[in-house]
Scaffold this motif. Structure first.
Motif, PDB file in Angstrom:
ATOM      1  N   GLN A   1       1.381   5.260   0.723  1.00 53.15           N
ATOM      2  CA  GLN A   1       0.838   6.146   1.094  1.00 53.15           C
ATOM      3  C   GLN A   1       1.564   6.988   1.807  1.00 53.15           C
ATOM      4  OE1 GLN A   1      -3.021   8.177   2.215  1.00 53.15           O
ATOM      5  NE2 GLN A   1      -2.434   6.617   0.592  1.00 53.15           N
ATOM      6  N   GLY A   2       1.863   8.520   1.666  1.00 50.59           N
ATOM      7  CA  GLY A   2       2.576   9.227   2.306  1.00 50.59           C
ATOM      8  C   GLY A   2       4.255   9.337   2.024  1.00 50.59           C
ATOM      9  N   ARG A   3       4.968  10.017   2.676  1.00 49.65           N
ATOM     10  CA  ARG A   3       6.295  10.024   2.226  1.00 49.65           C
ATOM     11  C   ARG A   3       7.088  10.188   3.570  1.00 49.65           C
ATOM     12  NH1 ARG A   3       3.082  12.748  -0.697  1.00 49.65           N
ATOM     13  NH2 ARG A   3       3.128  12.024  -2.953  1.00 49.65           N
TER      14      ARG A   3
ATOM     15  N   TYR B   1      -9.592   0.731   5.801  1.00 50.65           N
ATOM     16  CA  TYR B   1      -9.951  -0.730   5.088  1.00 50.65           C
ATOM     17  C   TYR B   1      -9.962  -1.785   6.120  1.00 50.65           C
ATOM     18  CZ  TYR B   1      -8.778   2.000   0.832  1.00 50.65           C
ATOM     19  OH  TYR B   1      -9.031   2.805  -0.285  1.00 50.65           O
TER      20      TYR B   1
ATOM     21  N   ARG C   1       0.999  -1.201  -0.084  1.00 49.11           N
ATOM     22  CA  ARG C   1       0.172   0.030   0.106  1.00 49.11           C
ATOM     23  C   ARG C   1       0.816   1.259   0.136  1.00 49.11           C
ATOM     24  NH1 ARG C   1      -4.705   2.912  -0.503  1.00 49.11           N
ATOM     25  NH2 ARG C   1      -4.925   4.529   1.066  1.00 49.11           N
TER      26      ARG C   1
ATOM     27  N   MET D   1     -13.266   8.893  -1.026  1.00 51.20           N
ATOM     28  CA  MET D   1     -13.554   7.877  -0.056  1.00 51.20           C
ATOM     29  C   MET D   1     -13.714   8.116   1.401  1.00 51.20           C
ATOM     30  SD  MET D   1     -13.574   4.519  -0.627  1.00 51.20           S
ATOM     31  CE  MET D   1     -13.141   2.725   0.042  1.00 51.20           C
ATOM     32  N   TRP D   2     -14.372   7.058   2.008  1.00 53.26           N
ATOM     33  CA  TRP D   2     -14.837   7.094   3.295  1.00 53.26           C
ATOM     34  C   TRP D   2     -15.553   8.226   3.667  1.00 53.26           C
ATOM     35  CZ3 TRP D   2     -13.522   2.292   4.338  1.00 53.26           C
ATOM     36  CH2 TRP D   2     -12.219   1.944   4.141  1.00 53.26           C
TER      37      TRP D   2
ATOM     38  N   ASP E   1      -1.911  14.125  -1.621  1.00 49.36           N
ATOM     39  CA  ASP E   1      -1.938  13.145  -2.797  1.00 49.36           C
ATOM     40  C   ASP E   1      -3.459  13.183  -3.396  1.00 49.36           C
ATOM     41  OD1 ASP E   1       0.499  11.785  -3.284  1.00 49.36           O
ATOM     42  OD2 ASP E   1       0.193  11.533  -1.246  1.00 49.36           O
TER      43      ASP E   1
ATOM     44  N   PRO F   1       6.145  16.778  -1.823  1.00 53.12           N
ATOM     45  CA  PRO F   1       4.919  16.282  -2.479  1.00 53.12           C
ATOM     46  C   PRO F   1       5.073  15.892  -4.053  1.00 53.12           C
ATOM     47  CG  PRO F   1       4.896  18.601  -2.332  1.00 53.12           C
ATOM     48  CD  PRO F   1       5.916  18.209  -1.767  1.00 53.12           C
TER      49      PRO F   1
ATOM     50  N   GLY G   1       0.802  19.305  -3.625  1.00 52.52           N
ATOM     51  CA  GLY G   1       0.839  18.905  -2.239  1.00 52.52           C
ATOM     52  C   GLY G   1      -0.120  19.645  -1.542  1.00 52.52           C
TER      53      GLY G   1
ATOM     54  N   GLU H   1      -9.319  10.196  -0.502  1.00 52.12           N
ATOM     55  CA  GLU H   1      -9.613   9.308  -1.646  1.00 52.12           C
ATOM     56  C   GLU H   1      -9.110   8.273  -1.680  1.00 52.12           C
ATOM     57  OE1 GLU H   1      -8.210  12.187  -4.868  1.00 52.12           O
ATOM     58  OE2 GLU H   1      -9.239  13.754  -4.145  1.00 52.12           O
ATOM     59  N   PRO H   2      -9.072   7.180  -2.589  1.00 53.90           N
ATOM     60  CA  PRO H   2      -8.851   5.984  -2.496  1.00 53.90           C
ATOM     61  C   PRO H   2      -7.186   5.797  -2.315  1.00 53.90           C
ATOM     62  CG  PRO H   2     -10.317   6.053  -4.024  1.00 53.90           C
ATOM     63  CD  PRO H   2     -10.316   7.474  -3.492  1.00 53.90           C
ATOM     64  N   GLN H   3      -6.507   6.795  -3.031  1.00 51.32           N
ATOM     65  CA  GLN H   3      -5.032   6.838  -2.911  1.00 51.32           C
ATOM     66  C   GLN H   3      -4.502   7.841  -1.979  1.00 51.32           C
ATOM     67  OE1 GLN H   3      -6.745   8.267  -5.105  1.00 51.32           O
ATOM     68  NE2 GLN H   3      -5.874  10.259  -4.903  1.00 51.32           N
ATOM     69  N   ALA H   4      -5.376   8.620  -1.016  1.00 50.73           N
ATOM     70  CA  ALA H   4      -5.047   9.430  -0.278  1.00 50.73           C
ATOM     71  C   ALA H   4      -5.917   9.637   0.973  1.00 50.73           C
ATOM     72  CB  ALA H   4      -5.125  10.826  -1.118  1.00 50.73           C
ATOM     73  N   GLY H   5      -5.591   8.966   1.902  1.00 51.85           N
ATOM     74  CA  GLY H   5      -6.194   8.665   3.129  1.00 51.85           C
ATOM     75  C   GLY H   5      -5.279   9.682   4.410  1.00 51.85           C
TER      76      GLY H   5
ATOM     77  N   SER I   1      -2.531  10.795   3.742  1.00 50.11           N
ATOM     78  CA  SER I   1      -1.516  11.518   3.022  1.00 50.11           C
ATOM     79  C   SER I   1      -2.594  12.545   2.085  1.00 50.11           C
ATOM     80  CB  SER I   1      -0.617  10.737   2.080  1.00 50.11           C
ATOM     81  OG  SER I   1      -0.026  11.744   1.371  1.00 50.11           O
TER      82      SER I   1
ATOM     83  N   GLN J   1       4.666   8.322  -3.451  1.00 48.94           N
ATOM     84  CA  GLN J   1       4.241   7.913  -2.348  1.00 48.94           C
ATOM     85  C   GLN J   1       5.207   6.686  -2.062  1.00 48.94           C
ATOM     86  OE1 GLN J   1       0.560   8.387  -0.506  1.00 48.94           O
ATOM     87  NE2 GLN J   1      -0.429   8.526  -2.549  1.00 48.94           N
TER      88      GLN J   1
END
Lengths: 604, 604
Positions: free
Chosen positions: A338-340, A433, A336, B201-202, B181, A347, B228, B172-176, B178, A351
């Motif tokens: 996510q983030g850095r 999730y 998965r 998302m969520w 993103d 940015p 960012g 979003e699905p790729q940005a929780g 973070s 990720q």
């Protein structure tokens, strides 16, 4: 037609099981004993591989389906999803139920430690479905030990062959932790049988149509016996009466009054059972037909043989759920993005997989320490069962028995507490999730929450450890454990360096166990000594696990590959992040703290 | 026709809320401020009583029904059980949504601290249904602060009147975790509006038919902005476009792509939302119609105003679940007979209520300490919001803001962690019954497990506390908190006796907070300093809660009745059983432990 097999690498770690069995517990040494002479590492590995394959093929695929479609009681019949029956049939065909038994019972004389490791594949794959053979095995073993040859033939052999399943019927609505209050009555009949009447509660596997018959082992009172637990006798009561030819026939007077709807473990039927309510009256006389097992009034002692095994089994199940949650969250963390990194949050940079974040690694390392440590503890206990039965001399057998006595409440409670915590961390690694039913970990967490309750609650284990096991035989069990701890610490100290540092921490912690135990009992007042028994259980449990991890640290020193580095790192984590928790607990216990007993119920 | 009202004495403790508000937090002092001049203890109590009554009548009765029949998405429409709509209508009629607002917005200028206490009744009664007004309130407050007068009229007023509900669309699905993103785009149009496209998302309350309309506050990027989080702007995007007369009309291009199926909080719809997918195309142009809120690229700053409030609200919800679980297990423990005292186990004696057993009292006392302590912390934070807005001088307002900054991650995470533990203990007190869906506590436990995840995970709170709040303004927040702690400790020390002893413990613990914080940052290496941020968060949290309990201990010294004895005993429990946990955590942090960052991902 079973579903596609699950990915077994997400259930248990084959590599870690081999490490625990061979590198740490020297299970291969057992093959030098007469009982296991026909075995070898190859036969052990074949059994483990069989377990892995069956678990992945028949148990894991319906884990979620069993949770979503829990058993239903309709028109007196309990309906389960068909996959459960297929799984049990496959398990029966494998011969694993009787694996540890003698050949004349269809067994293969497998050591308990190998059987327990093998069984963990099924528990990780589907704790709910695995409960059926698990209970059946305990039931059959009890009958083989204490039943008549006829009872063994009539009930135990069909269970070992997978035709019947078994239950243990102890609790009643008014008698859960307090078995002294069991009311079910067993009236002797002229033909030597008994007629039972009463209500049993929380009976796992209590009713279903998964097998030809169900064999209930029931605690009940023969009229005129002593009150309390000393008046409890054990009876075998089949759901269907067994004909002389061994086939199940007429329904006995045992009916499911209802099913319990649980937060987890939903695939295991859990019933309130009524005995002798007249719904089915064999021969027209009131009561469910039962046979006495062993001598009258010794029921609880017999049951405790099964119960001790069941308690270690609960720990093993909790550990297996911990491991599978760990492996699944580890796989998620690797994949998965996510983030850095906390430094250099450009940015524009891609990720990173979340395993790169320190806090995620912390949650993974904690899960590894909890779940592999718990696995080690329950396998060690299973190894002790083998020692108890096959050690060369009487002293070795007695010593194994003492260690088992004192470790059983810890092997039941520690995995139940900390592998539940591991499952909570597995959810946390998954983020939102992990909280959804699209991922397995939320189910593992719900399933695992049962383990601190059934087969004796956390509080009951605490009283058992501090109130009985710590003082039994003048503290012989705790002394034997202390010697075992000292032996490992001595070996580590001799190696010097980091091993010696860990040994010093463990030795100091064990010293606290002995002084605090003495201080608690020095009061001579059981109600004061026992008031903080749960704190004692948790502190001693952590020290025991530090011993497990020191042993695994030493066993992992042979190599610097990633696997062995990981074992040593988990050991370090346990010594640095976990063991220091105990000092505050020991200090509280040593102070003779009475905050809890001083609390007037009216103040709450 | 609503169901029979629930027994409100099992939801929250009216007596404890009054104690916290008046005896501890001196909420009555607020009525001397101009903003609250028309209020009095009587008006506060009337609001609290209204909350209690509505919660018991409209929210609690369908708590289980909402869990069993979670919302379903069928033919593009989200179906919920009818009781939810009735509850929201009753809540809207009460005027509580806008209670803290000015009169011109339909409000009653209620202090936040009273509103938060009132709201806790709803959270305890039904955390899932209470999420709708909770989110709506945050949304409306943000629009009132940063929206145009037209946006206030078009969106905020209907929300405050209960006609619309609101959401916050960040993830979003790729940005929780973070948000850097976030990909959702907002294209400016000639008419000054924007067209949004992207996937969120969520989204709690993301779709339903409970109200006339749903007001989404959406983070999105205006093309050409910086990458960012600095390129995020905030938009208001209604589900149905609002006509000039204020009525909702044509569907906007926002559709629920699916609902998330959760372990708990099931009564709150939680959706994946697609913006601008062409399912509904207002005016035939692509994208969902949105209006910019405030200035471009300042979206995250605006959202954080709502987020900080939401974080304290999460803590308040966790605390309320902790309290109701405590009260239910307390009632069970008083009424359930089981077993006998550890001394004198005469099986002929009647069984005692389980509250007589020390371990049960321990579990109740721990729940009381966790849940009433957490309630205290969130009410204190709400009180700080009032100070921030109404304190007489600038210094007081600034000080309140500093304290809020540093306390927010703790007020979010501590209740989420420890009131989940409280709910686990509530299950344990119930034994096997607590694990079934026949009792409420298993649902509270499942519901509460969300709280360490949403609105910023535990790990995110830890980074926020140690990485930002502890060092912001040269550590001004932590210093302000230290002064507050010192003031309470000074007052306690002056009283002498036990109060002085507790004060000494707290002072020593706070000293550890300051030295350990300095030691962590002395390394100058953020990745090392932050590696154990979660341990830091938990340790500091426990010290802050010790401060809460010392304050409540002092406030409870006025009387020796059972209630006040109970408060003091819970404080003693916290200082003796809980606060000492922190020393091992501080020692670990001070040692600069690098076990976690040293762990190579391949070793796991």
């Amino acid at each position: 037609m079973p579903a596609t097999p699950a990915d077994s690498s997400l259930l248990m770690s084959r590599k870690d099981l081999a490490f625990q069995l061979y590198a740490w517990l020297d299970t291969e040494a057992l093959v030098r004993r007469p009982r296991y002479a026909e075995h070898s590492r190859e036969t052990f590995d074949a059994v483990l591989e069989l377990g892995e394959q069956l678990a992945a093929r028949y148990f894991a695929p319906h884990n979620r389906a069993g949770d979503l479609a829990e058993p239903r009681l309709e028109d007196g019949t309990v309906e389960t999803i068909p996959e459960v029956r297929e799984a049990l049939a496959a398990f029966a065909r494998s011969g694993l139920v009787s694996a540890t038994m003698d050949e004349d019972l269809g067994g293969m004389r497998l050591p308990h430690v190998v059987s327990t490791a093998c069984f963990s594949w099924f528990q990780a794959a589907n704790i709910a479905t695995s409960a059926y053979p698990f209970l059946t095995l305990g039931n059959a073993r009890l009958l083989c030990a204490h039943g008549t040859p006829e009872q063994v033939d009539r009930y135990a052999r069909p269970m070992l062959a997978g035709r019947f399943t078994g239950t243990m019927c102890l609790s009643e609505p008014q008698a859960g932790s307090s078995l002294a209050d069991v009311l079910t009555r067993a009236e002797p009949q002229d033909d030597g049988t008994y007629r039972l009447s009463g209500n049993k509660m929380w009976i796992s596997g209590g009713d279903h149509e998964l097998t030809e018959n169900i064999v209930h082992l029931v605690l009940a009172r023969i009229p005129g016996g002593p009150p309390g637990v000393k008046g409890l006798s054990l009876f075998v009561v089949p759901k269907r009466l067994v004909s002389p030819d061994g086939s199940p026939g007429e329904r006995n007077d045992v009916v499911a009054a209802g099913l319990n709807h649980k937060m987890g473990y939903r695939g295991t039927t859990n019933a309130a059972l009524n005995f002798g309510e007249g719904a089915h009256l064999p021969g027209g006389r009131p009561g469910a037909v039962g046979e006495l097992v062993g001598e009258p009034h010794r029921g609880l002692a017999y049951m405790f043989m099964m119960m001790n095994e069941a308690r270690i089994g609960v720990g093993a199940g909790a550990a297996a759920l911990g491991v599978t949650g760990y492996l699944k969250s580890l796989a998620y963390a690797r994949s998965r993005p996510q983030g850095r990194p906390v430094t250099g949050r450009d940015p524009g940079a891609p990720q990173v997989p979340i395993i790169e974040h320190a806090d995620v690694r912390r949650m993974l390392l904690a899960q590894k320490a909890y779940s592999e440590g718990a696995t080690g503890l329950v396998l060690y206990c299973a190894r002790l069962v083998d020692e108890q039965h096959t050690a060369e001399d009487e002293a070795g057998r007695r010593r194994a028995g003492l260690l088992l006595d004192v470790l059983t409440p810890i092997a039941k409670s520690w995995p139940s507490q900390w592998c539940l915590e591991a499952n909570s961390l597995a959810i946390q690694v998954h983020g939102g999730y992990g909280y959804t039913r699209e991922y397995d970990v939320e189910q593992h967490y719900r399933d695992n929450r049962l383990n601190p309750i059934h087969e004796g609650t956390h509080g009951i284990q605490a009283l058992d450890l501090l109130g009985r096991k710590a003082v039994l035989d003048g503290g012989a069990g705790l002394r034997a454990l202390g010697e075992t701890v000292a032996a490992t610490a001595g070996e580590a100290a001799a190696r010097g360096g980091e091993a010696a540092e860990l040994a010093a921490s463990l030795t100091a912690a064990w010293e606290r166990v002995t002084t605090v135990t003495a201080a608690l009992w020095a009061t001579g007042e059981p109600d004061r000594a026992l008031a903080n028994a749960a704190v004692y259980l948790e502190a001693v449990g952590h020290v025991v696990l530090a011993w497990v991890w020191l042993g695994q640290y030493l066993a992992a020193s042979a190599s610097d590959d990633a696997f062995h580095q990981g074992k040593r790192q988990a050991a370090r984590y346990f010594f640095r992040h976990e063991l220091p928790r105990t000092e505050a607990q020991f200090a509280l216990l040593e102070s003779g703290d009475t905050t809890v007993p001083d609390t007037d119920p009216d103040w709450l």
